[in-house]
Design an enzyme around this catalytic site. Sequence first.
Site, PDB file in Angstrom:
ATOM      1  N   ARG A  37       0.858  -1.187   0.000  1.00 23.94           N
ATOM      2  CA  ARG A  37       0.000   0.000   0.000  1.00 23.94           C
ATOM      3  C   ARG A  37       0.890   1.231   0.000  1.00 23.94           C
ATOM      4  O   ARG A  37       1.181   1.793   1.051  1.00 23.94           O
ATOM      5  CB  ARG A  37      -0.954  -0.053   1.197  1.00 23.94           C
ATOM      6  N   ASP A  44       2.557   4.843  -0.197  1.00 26.19           N
ATOM      7  CA  ASP A  44       2.161   6.126   0.391  1.00 26.19           C
ATOM      8  C   ASP A  44       1.943   7.194  -0.684  1.00 26.19           C
ATOM      9  O   ASP A  44       2.263   6.984  -1.845  1.00 26.19           O
ATOM     10  CB  ASP A  44       3.273   6.621   1.323  1.00 26.19           C
ATOM     11  N   ARG A  81      12.153   4.838   3.155  1.00 25.02           N
ATOM     12  CA  ARG A  81      12.457   6.269   3.105  1.00 25.02           C
ATOM     13  C   ARG A  81      13.301   6.736   4.295  1.00 25.02           C
ATOM     14  O   ARG A  81      14.117   7.644   4.153  1.00 25.02           O
ATOM     15  CB  ARG A  81      11.159   7.066   3.007  1.00 25.02           C
TER      16      ARG A  81
END
Lengths: 240, 240
Positions: free
Chosen positions: A45, A47, A193
Amino acid sequence: MVLQYDGGDFNGFQRQRSHPSVQQAVEEAISLKLQRPVTVVAAGRTDAGVHALGQVIHFDSDSLLPTDFHYRINSLLPDSIAALSCERVDDDFNARFSAKRKTYRYDICMSKIHAPLMRRYCHICVYDLDLDAMRAACAYLVGEHDFRSFALSESVKEKNTVRTVYDAHIEERDNSIISFYITGNGFLHNMVRSIVGTLIDIGRGRFSLGDMPCIIDAKDRRRAGKTVSGCGLYLVSVEY
Amino acid sequence: MVLQYDGGDFNGFQRQRSHPSVQQAVEEAISLKLQRPVTVVAAGRTDAGVHALGQVIHFDSDSLLPTDFHYRINSLLPDSIAALSCERVDDDFNARFSAKRKTYRYDICMSKIHAPLMRRYCHICVYDLDLDAMRAACAYLVGEHDFRSFALSESVKEKNTVRTVYDAHIEERDNSIISFYITGNGFLHNMVRSIVGTLIDIGRGRFSLGDMPCIIDAKDRRRAGKTVSGCGLYLVSVEY
């Protein structure tokens, strides 16, 4: 079905009430084609702003769909999403829970000033980066570790934060772009990230190479680097 | 001053009444910095959607500006425009009329289905292209020719449509992208984009290689291929 998309046009994969999502666009296209409401499940999923080169989704169908079904929904999808391929799977296949390995890529453009033609698809880094140090730091990521230091704090309470990273490496591309690739059995929210933010800190000398194992061991989000923006992140592929 | 920009955010370089233009954004930034109205002149007035890697502009200043002036206006420019460098020039320098050679690049992405991550910066071509035929056709473009067949019809009446092309070639890049490069002493309106449309017609077999010299000789826009979209075109550099 394998999807490619430009995450910049969406507020993430997951359907939301008031923002455009990849899920909504894909469900609308498939539902229109099949003339009945369809719900899709994605491997990852992604972002807001995160792109996909090979996102995998599954959905249930009562009827046997043609194997070129993806061609037929491409004309119903926005320009920012393409269906690359599809295949029939067993009833117990789940795009999310059957996934064995996922590979993400993060693109960093080294540029002293902002880069208009890269800004949608890279993190722009104004610092000179020591790639050798970053490469050496990647090695510490490989293996089974508790990656709590790289997880969004509010998402990890009590949760199992142990993941296995099979590969993490850096490739140099043209135009001063470097790509960080990471393959694992799963990723915590914001994990890639915040790892990239930490690698950049090592590359620019804010952290030393030896800080990487300490940051992992600390299991504390505050020890790692900041979470870089979604626009440089790509879900490359999912293996089952 | 040398500029890079993402043309997708603008309705061309030239200032217009009701649409955003690169000229307006750049003039506003420089005027704000110098605290007086400034008009800029560009080497090439790029069309809507056309990008620049090395557009050159000039403007007059009463005072001697620092040679790092470009750094100081970058923070005043939108993300879609960057000032790469600047230098002082003689009073008789004109970014447009002093230009001796300009180089443009046109990027074509060969993809059977639409390509979400390329769509802003390439022409997507669904046909297989014969690159050898396209390369051979490029050779016919080099030299001094009347390029009337590749000019926007309404813009050429009575005008001199003879231009010299110094180089025209094709490079293969990764991700199924080919780049067409063309260097000349000047270009007619839409010239690069209609040459690319014609090369694509040759590459996919709609035209033969031998049609290229006939199309040039015809001096008739109707004989050439169609004008491909601006989003694949880049003004690469200007020489003085």
